[in-house]
Design an enzyme around this catalytic site. Sequence first.
Site, PDB file in Angstrom:
ATOM      1  N   ASP A 198      -0.680   8.201  -8.921  1.00  0.00           N
ATOM      2  CA  ASP A 198      -1.247   7.003  -8.310  1.00  0.00           C
ATOM      3  C   ASP A 198      -1.081   5.790  -9.209  1.00  0.00           C
ATOM      4  O   ASP A 198      -1.683   5.712 -10.278  1.00  0.00           O
ATOM      5  CB  ASP A 198      -2.729   7.231  -8.014  1.00  0.00           C
ATOM      6  N   ASP A 231       0.848  -1.185   0.000  1.00  0.00           N
ATOM      7  CA  ASP A 231       0.000   0.000   0.000  1.00  0.00           C
ATOM      8  C   ASP A 231       0.887   1.239   0.000  1.00  0.00           C
ATOM      9  O   ASP A 231       1.597   1.505   0.959  1.00  0.00           O
ATOM     10  CB  ASP A 231      -0.884  -0.025   1.245  1.00  0.00           C
TER      11      ASP A 231
END
Length: 411
Positions: free
Chosen positions: A283, A105
Amino acid sequence: MFSVVFLLALLAFSVTGSPVEVRNSTITLPMTRRLAFSNVTDLLRHDEARLVAFGKYSMRGRRGADTRPHPTVPLSQAEFGFGMQGYTVRVAIGNSLTNYDLVVDSASAITWVGATLPYFSSSGVNIDAPVAVTYPFGTFQGTIWEDRITFSERVTISRMHIGVASEMQNIAADGVLGIGPTLSGLGALPNSPNQMVPTVIDRLFEEGTIKRPVVGIFFKPTVANEDNNGELCFGGTNPRKYLRYPGYTDIATIRPSSFHWGINQWIRYGGIEILAYSPGIIDSGCTFLYLAIDAYERYRVATGGTLNPANGLLQISLQQYRQLYDLEFHTGAMNLKLVPNAQIWPRSLNHKIDGGDNDIFLIVKSLTTPTGAGYNFVNGYVFLQRFYTVFDSGRRRVGFSPTEFTEASTN
């Protein structure tokens, strides 16, 4: 009993079966990207869910948490929508022989296990601190333990705070490896919402394994269902993967971009300003390049693309492709560009998005908001695969460098 109701990886980056390389106080891990989504609808729904989460979760603080303009809310809120989007690393925890495949993550401080494989280690110490993280399509609750994490014989974190799941829903992995900014963990400890949980990067840095709290990411363009095409570098960068020293730009200060790996940039195409200087988000969890509604419309008109109703992407003819200009990005002191080939979906994968073998689709899509919403772009995987990217949490900046694939004609 854990509830695991989830699709398999849409786009999974796996780190398995290859040796960890340690050199000059950096740790490099190879990554594999797998295209396992069943159709383009799932792929787009995943991206859309993640985009919603950028605004929904970062525009509010968790109870008692610091809500000033810095990354206080986990970016990973959409990391697991409609089929897991991410990359995994295999680790051993404590003195157990069990290996866990953890989703990496990129902006959460919390590392946890116990989703599909139970946690057992006689070397662990129960800190007895409740921990909870909510994702758009899943949740995790548990207790913090302190134990050892082993990447290889030469790379170990001796004292790592690890969440052990007692309740979990809709997470199709063994757990999560948090490598994001430390501040992204604020609010994850319900009894101490202002307490920060050290990330894997923090602990590697504090124990002297790496010299800087930095993560370098390298991908090369994907043209097959499965490619050994990436690398994650803890503690710095891998100069063998880029052409010149990375340039850097500071993290944006406007919400919600400031909560994530957000930067300011402006975009031009063929001499036309597509997007004025404004904040947005970098991202790897999103597949496409997203622009605010008005910026997307300027790009659509400039390229002559028409919306394909079957997959929701802009489609152009071969003649229009030959007339494409570079899509230019300006951030900090850097001038980056997506050449025409980098602006199209890989034609070898057209069957994945309901396209014909010779169809040409653009990889630019529209956000649901106009400029001024706090994030006016999301530079997704299709952008990152053309540059070496550096997330520097210590200096709160993002870096880019061209690679041998920046101008490649792989698509």
